[in-house]
Write a protein that holds these residues in place. Structure first.
Motif, PDB file in Angstrom:
ATOM      1  N   GLU A   1       0.814  -1.222   0.000  1.00  0.00           N
ATOM      2  CA  GLU A   1       0.000   0.000   0.000  1.00  0.00           C
ATOM      3  C   GLU A   1       0.845   1.268   0.000  1.00  0.00           C
ATOM      4  N   ALA A   2       1.946   1.264   0.751  1.00  0.00           N
ATOM      5  CA  ALA A   2       2.792   2.457   0.845  1.00  0.00           C
ATOM      6  C   ALA A   2       3.757   2.591  -0.330  1.00  0.00           C
ATOM      7  N   ASP A   3       3.819   1.586  -1.165  1.00  0.00           N
ATOM      8  CA  ASP A   3       4.715   1.591  -2.325  1.00  0.00           C
ATOM      9  C   ASP A   3       3.964   2.155  -3.530  1.00  0.00           C
ATOM     10  N   ASP A   4       4.416   3.289  -4.026  1.00  0.00           N
ATOM     11  CA  ASP A   4       3.707   3.960  -5.122  1.00  0.00           C
ATOM     12  C   ASP A   4       4.202   3.477  -6.489  1.00  0.00           C
ATOM     13  N   ALA A   5       4.423   2.170  -6.608  1.00  0.00           N
ATOM     14  CA  ALA A   5       4.993   1.603  -7.842  1.00  0.00           C
ATOM     15  C   ALA A   5       4.116   1.849  -9.062  1.00  0.00           C
ATOM     16  N   PHE A   6       2.804   1.896  -8.868  1.00  0.00           N
ATOM     17  CA  PHE A   6       1.890   2.094  -9.998  1.00  0.00           C
ATOM     18  C   PHE A   6       1.953   3.513 -10.560  1.00  0.00           C
ATOM     19  N   ALA A   7       2.672   4.405  -9.896  1.00  0.00           N
ATOM     20  CA  ALA A   7       2.843   5.751 -10.445  1.00  0.00           C
ATOM     21  C   ALA A   7       3.771   5.730 -11.657  1.00  0.00           C
ATOM     22  N   ASP A   8       4.543   4.663 -11.786  1.00  0.00           N
ATOM     23  CA  ASP A   8       5.499   4.514 -12.885  1.00  0.00           C
ATOM     24  C   ASP A   8       4.785   3.946 -14.113  1.00  0.00           C
ATOM     25  N   THR A   9       4.626   4.750 -15.145  1.00  0.00           N
ATOM     26  CA  THR A   9       3.921   4.268 -16.335  1.00  0.00           C
ATOM     27  C   THR A   9       4.652   3.098 -16.989  1.00  0.00           C
ATOM     28  N   ALA A  10       5.981   3.061 -16.841  1.00  0.00           N
ATOM     29  CA  ALA A  10       6.743   1.939 -17.405  1.00  0.00           C
ATOM     30  C   ALA A  10       6.310   0.622 -16.765  1.00  0.00           C
ATOM     31  N   LYS A  11       6.012   0.666 -15.475  1.00  0.00           N
ATOM     32  CA  LYS A  11       5.530  -0.524 -14.762  1.00  0.00           C
ATOM     33  C   LYS A  11       4.177  -0.955 -15.313  1.00  0.00           C
ATOM     34  N   LEU A  12       3.304  -0.009 -15.532  1.00  0.00           N
ATOM     35  CA  LEU A  12       1.965  -0.311 -16.036  1.00  0.00           C
ATOM     36  C   LEU A  12       2.018  -0.833 -17.471  1.00  0.00           C
ATOM     37  N   LEU A  13       2.913  -0.292 -18.258  1.00  0.00           N
ATOM     38  CA  LEU A  13       3.072  -0.769 -19.635  1.00  0.00           C
ATOM     39  C   LEU A  13       3.661  -2.172 -19.654  1.00  0.00           C
ATOM     40  N   ASP A  14       4.562  -2.437 -18.739  1.00  0.00           N
ATOM     41  CA  ASP A  14       5.139  -3.779 -18.637  1.00  0.00           C
ATOM     42  C   ASP A  14       4.062  -4.797 -18.292  1.00  0.00           C
ATOM     43  N   LEU A  15       3.148  -4.432 -17.379  1.00  0.00           N
ATOM     44  CA  LEU A  15       2.062  -5.338 -16.996  1.00  0.00           C
ATOM     45  C   LEU A  15       1.091  -5.570 -18.148  1.00  0.00           C
TER      46      LEU A  15
END
Length: 258
Positions: free
Chosen positions: A173-187
């Motif tokens: 919850e405290a990890d804002d990893a989804f703010a990284d569009t590269a992460k979302l594109l990878d998924l």
């Protein structure tokens, strides 16, 4: 005792009295300073608490900027609901969720297979509404960025698949990893046919950010207490301590039988 000695003692008493008065005055000033500092401290703390309270639940960066671009096929008031399932279904499940919300992931893990089964059978329609309360409470923009990406997936006809991938890959919850569009594109690579130039541009440009902000505003004004909020035909079933996937299935199937 000579007059000279009496005068000396009187002078000494007077000096002592003056010194005592000085000490009293100094002590009075010291106390006033302590009280004043305490008042300032309390007022400062109250101001801080007020700011925190005023900002609780607000979305950092959730301000509407630019036109509201409604995702393809979105329905309901202001086009804020992403529908899954047949329009003719006898029951409607309304889900308010946040992709950073651990409780939302828990609901998904428990109910996903049942919801998929019921929507595939044409017995249940689900209206998904996206909120960003974790961004406001924990800081960051991951809720909004993930919601925008999910809306982009809706444009591509891949909402359900990408929705499930996001929850399967949810960070702490405290990890804002989804703010990284590269992460979302990878998924997006985990969903067949989703990783296209159009989807990438939509995610990177934040095409639906204003729509997400409007959806979160609707959540805030809806009187809901948190995410997930799950309503079956308008009744809050998430607050029902006896609710189970099996009970939900039974209720939906009974409604389908009329």
């Amino acid at each position: 005792m000579s007059e000279k000695n009496r005068e000396a003692k009187r002078t000494a008493r007077e000096r002592l009295a003056v010194e005592r008065e000085k000490q009293k005055a100094a002590e009075k000033r010291r106390r006033a300073l302590i009280v004043g500092a305490a008042v300032v401290g309390v007022l400062g703390l109250a101001a801080v608490i007020g700011v925190v309270a005023a900002n609780a639940g607000k979305d950092d960066g959730g301000e509407s900027a630019g036109p509201v671009v409604v995702p393809s096929g979105a329905q309901g008031k202001d086009g804020l609901a992403i529908p899954v399932g047949k329009e003719s279904a006898s029951s409607t499940l309304t889900v308010w969720e946040d992709f950073r919300c651990p409780a939302c992931k828990g609901f998904e893990q428990a109910y996903r297979s049942t919801i998929h089964e019921l929507t595939a059978a044409g017995q249940l329609k689900v209206n998904y509404h996206l909120a960003t309360i974790i961004d406001g409470n924990m800081g960051g923009t991951g809720s909004r960025t993930a919601a925008n990406a999910a809306a982009c997936a809706q444009d591509a006809g891949k909402f359900t698949e990408y929705h499930d991938v996001l929850y399967d890959s949810q960070p702490q919850e405290a990890d804002d990893a989804f703010a990284d569009t590269a992460k979302l594109l990878d998924l997006a690579g985990k969903v067949e046919g989703l990783d296209t130039a159009e989807f990438r541009k939509c995610v990177e440009d934040g095409t639906h950010n204003s729509w997400v902000a409007k959806s979160n505003e609707a959540f805030s004004k809806g009187g809901f207490t948190g995410t997930p909020t799950v309503l079956l035909n308008g009744k809050n079933i998430y607050q029902d301590q006896t609710m189970t996937p099996a009970k939900l299935k039974q209720m939906v199937q009974q409604a389908a039988k009329g």
